[in-house]
Design a protein around this motif. Structure first.
Motif, PDB file in Angstrom:
ATOM      1  N   ASN A   1       0.825  -1.202   0.000  1.00 38.71           N
ATOM      2  CA  ASN A   1       0.000   0.000   0.000  1.00 38.71           C
ATOM      3  C   ASN A   1       0.861   1.254   0.000  1.00 38.71           C
ATOM      4  OD1 ASN A   1      -2.875  -1.128   0.669  1.00 38.71           O
ATOM      5  ND2 ASN A   1      -1.409  -2.249   1.941  1.00 38.71           N
TER       6      ASN A   1
ATOM      7  N   HIS B   1       0.776   1.399  10.296  1.00 34.21           N
ATOM      8  CA  HIS B   1       1.177   0.324  11.220  1.00 34.21           C
ATOM      9  C   HIS B   1       2.304  -0.480  10.584  1.00 34.21           C
ATOM     10  CE1 HIS B   1      -1.725  -1.650   8.607  1.00 34.21           C
ATOM     11  NE2 HIS B   1      -1.359  -2.838   9.049  1.00 34.21           N
TER      12      HIS B   1
ATOM     13  N   ASP C   1       3.209  -4.933   4.383  1.00 37.86           N
ATOM     14  CA  ASP C   1       2.531  -4.338   3.217  1.00 37.86           C
ATOM     15  C   ASP C   1       2.335  -2.828   3.387  1.00 37.86           C
ATOM     16  OD1 ASP C   1       0.632  -5.253   5.224  1.00 37.86           O
ATOM     17  OD2 ASP C   1      -1.005  -4.819   3.824  1.00 37.86           O
ATOM     18  N   HIS C   2       2.797  -2.269   4.519  1.00 41.29           N
ATOM     19  CA  HIS C   2       2.694  -0.825   4.751  1.00 41.29           C
ATOM     20  C   HIS C   2       4.050  -0.136   4.928  1.00 41.29           C
ATOM     21  CE1 HIS C   2      -1.720  -0.972   5.115  1.00 41.29           C
ATOM     22  NE2 HIS C   2      -1.445  -2.226   5.424  1.00 41.29           N
TER      23      HIS C   2
ATOM     24  N   ASP D   1      -7.343  -1.541   6.861  1.00 44.25           N
ATOM     25  CA  ASP D   1      -6.878  -2.432   7.925  1.00 44.25           C
ATOM     26  C   ASP D   1      -7.741  -2.265   9.172  1.00 44.25           C
ATOM     27  OD1 ASP D   1      -4.509  -1.639   6.102  1.00 44.25           O
ATOM     28  OD2 ASP D   1      -3.914  -3.561   6.950  1.00 44.25           O
TER      29      ASP D   1
ATOM     30  N   HIS E   1      -9.596  -7.597   9.062  1.00 42.36           N
ATOM     31  CA  HIS E   1      -9.844  -6.748   7.884  1.00 42.36           C
ATOM     32  C   HIS E   1     -11.337  -6.631   7.593  1.00 42.36           C
ATOM     33  CE1 HIS E   1      -5.688  -6.169   6.622  1.00 42.36           C
ATOM     34  NE2 HIS E   1      -5.466  -7.397   7.055  1.00 42.36           N
TER      35      HIS E   1
ATOM     36  N   HIS F   1      -7.380  -1.805  -0.411  1.00 45.87           N
ATOM     37  CA  HIS F   1      -6.821  -2.910   0.367  1.00 45.87           C
ATOM     38  C   HIS F   1      -7.587  -4.206   0.110  1.00 45.87           C
ATOM     39  CE1 HIS F   1      -4.561  -5.018   3.387  1.00 45.87           C
ATOM     40  NE2 HIS F   1      -3.946  -3.924   3.798  1.00 45.87           N
TER      41      HIS F   1
END
Ligand SMILES: [Zn+2]
Ligand SMILES: [Zn+2]
Length: 263
Positions: free
Chosen positions: A13, A56, A60-61, A143, A192, A217
């Protein structure tokens, strides 16, 4: 103000938001090279990026956060808990470029007011963000184990909202490649947001004055852009909102820049 996602989904992301004076990346979950290439391909100016804000510490972030922060010479902002979880992955940064923020405490970056808010997710003190400039506001809310009252209060009325629409619960439950523990985690209160829960949140947002909804997402295995779109479209239509007039609805692509909003 310009707003788009550059990458969105469980594979990574990156979100871009800028005014004429400066802007930010929200999360940096692809490699540094992929992120900088995507910024160039979208015709965006990397010199406008004055900070990287992290939601966070999940990979993936944060995957490219350190590389991009060093390349652009900009600070990284995250909560104390997020820093605890990601400091090693981010790597060396000058002390002035490691900024600790607190959910519920707003701050300014150029002419952007940034308001981090707590989100229900299985990470160390994770946050979403709402941004204000002049009379415009944008929110990033992904998220999310569920669309909590606190999240709802934080994002209600934002003109543009990036909202999670992660999975179709039936596809997830039937997926033979996902172990039971992972399914339980995703479906749990700190996992999620499903398409249905996202659609319900979309209706509440539209009723609160949101004009542009960007679903993001998405799970690569347990969802399709079409399913996410149709679920939200049906819920909005049932609630009496004219999609395309009262509220626009788009789905953020996994590996391509989304629609570029200009407000
Ligand atoms: Zn996460
Ligand atoms: Zn994520």
């Amino acid at each position: 103000m310009q707003f788009c996602t550059l990458f969105s989904g469980s594979s990574g992301n990156v979100v871009y938001l800028a005014t004429e004076r400066g802007g930010v990346l929200i999360d940096c979950g692809m490699s540094g090279r992929q992120t900088l290439d995507a910024i160039a391909q979208a015709g965006l100016d990397p010199a406008l990026i004055h900070a990287i804000l992290i939601t966070h510490e999940h990979s993936d972030h944060i995957k490219g956060a350190g590389v991009v922060a060093r390349k652009l010479g900009v600070p990284v902002y995250a909560t104390e808990g997020t820093w605890d979880g990601m400091a090693a992955a981010v790597g060396e940064l000058p002390a002035r470029n490691r900024v600790v923020i607190t959910a519920g405490e707003s701050f300014f970056l150029d002419d952007l007011e940034v308001a981090p808010f707590s989100i229900p997710h299985d990470a160390n003190d994770p946050v979403g963000y709402r941004f204000f400039t002049g009379r415009h506001s944008v929110a990033v809310a992904t998220d999310l184990g569920f669309f909590s009252r606190a999240v709802s209060d934080a994002v209600s009325g934002a003109e543009i909202v990036l909202l999670e629409s992660n999975h179709d619960p039936d596809l997830l439950k039937r997926n033979p490649r996902y172990p039971a523990a992972l399914k339980t985690r995703i479906l749990g209160k700190k996992g999620h947001l499903s398409n249905d829960a996202g659609a319900e949140a979309a209706v509440r947002l539209a009723q609160s004055g949101t004009r542009h909804l960007l679903l993001g997402h998405l799970s690569s295995e347990n969802n399709t852009p079409d399913m996410a779109y149709r679920t939200a479209h049906a819920a909005l239509t049932d609630a009496g909102a004219a999609v395309g007039q009262d509220v626009t609805l788009h789905v953020a692509a996994r590996f391509q820049a989304s629609f570029l909003y200009r407000v």
